[in-house]
Design a protein around this motif. Structure first.
Motif, short mmCIF file in Angstrom:
data_model
loop_
_atom_site.label_atom_id
_atom_site.label_comp_id
_atom_site.label_asym_id
_atom_site.label_seq_id
_atom_site.Cartn_x
_atom_site.Cartn_y
_atom_site.Cartn_z
N UNK A 74 0.49 -0.96 0.51
CA UNK A 74 0.30 -0.01 -0.04
C UNK A 74 0.76 1.06 -0.15
N UNK A 75 1.93 1.24 0.55
CA UNK A 75 2.79 2.70 0.20
C UNK A 75 2.69 3.09 -0.82
N UNK A 80 4.42 10.65 -0.41
CA UNK A 80 5.01 10.84 0.69
C UNK A 80 4.44 11.69 2.24
N UNK A 81 3.75 11.97 2.33
CA UNK A 81 3.12 12.70 3.04
C UNK A 81 2.23 11.72 4.27
N UNK A 82 2.30 10.93 4.04
CA UNK A 82 1.38 8.94 4.60
C UNK A 82 2.71 8.07 4.93
N UNK A 83 3.13 8.02 5.88
CA UNK A 83 3.42 7.13 6.69
C UNK A 83 2.62 5.84 6.83
N UNK A 245 3.00 -9.38 -7.06
CA UNK A 245 1.90 -8.98 -7.84
C UNK A 245 0.39 -9.41 -7.66
N UNK A 246 0.15 -10.00 -6.84
CA UNK A 246 -1.95 -9.91 -6.78
C UNK A 246 -1.68 -9.05 -5.07
N UNK A 247 -1.13 -8.73 -4.70
CA UNK A 247 -0.81 -8.06 -3.15
C UNK A 247 -0.73 -6.70 -4.07
N UNK A 248 0.32 -6.40 -4.79
CA UNK A 248 -0.26 -5.28 -5.80
C UNK A 248 -1.43 -3.88 -6.58
N UNK A 249 -1.74 -5.52 -7.02
CA UNK A 249 -3.70 -5.11 -7.31
C UNK A 249 -4.16 -5.05 -6.32
N UNK A 250 -4.00 -5.70 -4.85
CA UNK A 250 -5.16 -5.54 -4.13
C UNK A 250 -5.05 -4.03 -3.57
N UNK A 251 -3.95 -3.99 -3.39
CA UNK A 251 -3.20 -2.33 -2.57
C UNK A 251 -3.69 -1.65 -3.44
N UNK A 252 -3.57 -1.43 -4.81
CA UNK A 252 -4.03 -0.77 -6.01
C UNK A 252 -5.52 -0.09 -5.26
#
Length: 274
Positions: A74-75, A80-83, A245-252
């Motif tokens: 998710x980051x 960069x304002x969000x941690x 890749x799957x985790x990245x798509x879910x985060x998107x």
């Protein structure tokens, strides 16, 4: 002794943490943005996004590669304002996350202007595991009192996330099933009742998976051949957890939904995520 049969937590173990009316009023101002009601919210100077969840969102170290959780990825979708403080950990339900003091640890450090994303359901539904199992009715009340109201009482904004879909499908129709429907319904209901922001990751992930297809979806989940990765020498066929890749798509999907909530956080989603 025979193992304890799973049941709802008895009253002496329940820890519903109620905020005061004044505190709830102060914390609710930033929570009125509901899905589909995007507005020109002011951007944050800085802020922390905490995640309370399970193994589907957890951050994994390199010894688990290519396994990853959506919270881990998710980051990359926020400025960069969000941690992002990912406190998700495997094997926890909405109840056990509280009973083990993990939510209290977040509440000790969360501050006004911060966010708490909460996604549970996978482990709550494990009827055969008394440590994890939480009935849908109790799950709903934990979300309401411990995760939503107690977070608001600290001036922070809770965001309810419905449980991400498993690789569960109807072979006849080729469409993916709703995973943990009773918990999805409970999460949506309590978010509406408390006017808390909602990310319906259940629906979003299912729509995405339907677009990908049953066989190609293996490349999103932890389906690995023997010898393909050193960390999984014997291979694995896992319909719950994700490859990177799957985790990245879910985060998107999560980030895209946040961009439409009309919260100050919404303005911190990177344009590339949209």
């Amino acid at each position: 002794m025979p193992p304890t049969s799973p049941s709802s937590p008895n009253p002496s173990r329940r820890r519903f943490l109620l905020g005061t009316t004044a505190a709830l009023g102060a914390g609710a101002a930033g929570t009125l943005g509901l899905p589909g009601t995007a507005s020109a919210a002011p951007r944050l100077a800085t802020g922390t996004l905490y995640i309370a969840s399970d193994s589907t969102a957890q951050t994994y170290n390199s010894s688990f590669y290519p396994q990853a959780g959506w919270g881990q990825m998710l980051p990359g979708f926020f400025t960069s304002n969000i941690t992002v403080a990912n406190r998700a950990i495997g094997g926890r339900s909405s109840r056990s996350f509280i009973e083990q003091g993990r939510l209290a640890a977040i509440h000790q450090v969360i501050k006004a202007g911060d966010y708490l994303f909460v996604q549970f359901g996978h482990n709550d539904a494990t009827v055969g595991n008394a440590e994890r199992y939480t009935s849908p009715a109790d799950y709903k009340e934990y979300l309401r009192n411990d995760y939503i109201r107690a977070t608001r009482s600290r001036g922070a904004t809770p965001v309810v996330v419905t449980p991400v879909s498993r690789r569960s499908y109807n072979a006849s129709t080729g469409q993916f099933n709703v995973s943990f429907p009773a918990y999805v319904d409970a999460a949506k209901a309590v978010a509406a009742e408390e006017r808390a922001p909602l990310v319906d990751l259940s629906a979003l992930s299912r729509t995405y998976l339907n677009g990908v297809g049953i066989e190609p979806s293996k490349k999103l989940f932890l389906w690995l051949s023997p010898g393909q990765y050193p960390n999984f020498p014997n291979g694995v066929s896992d319909d719950t957890h994700f490859q990177q890749n799957g985790a990245t798509q879910m985060a998107r999907l999560v980030a895209q939904a946040v961009s439409k909530l009309g919260l100050p956080l919404s303005g911190e989603v990177k344009p590339a995520a949209l």
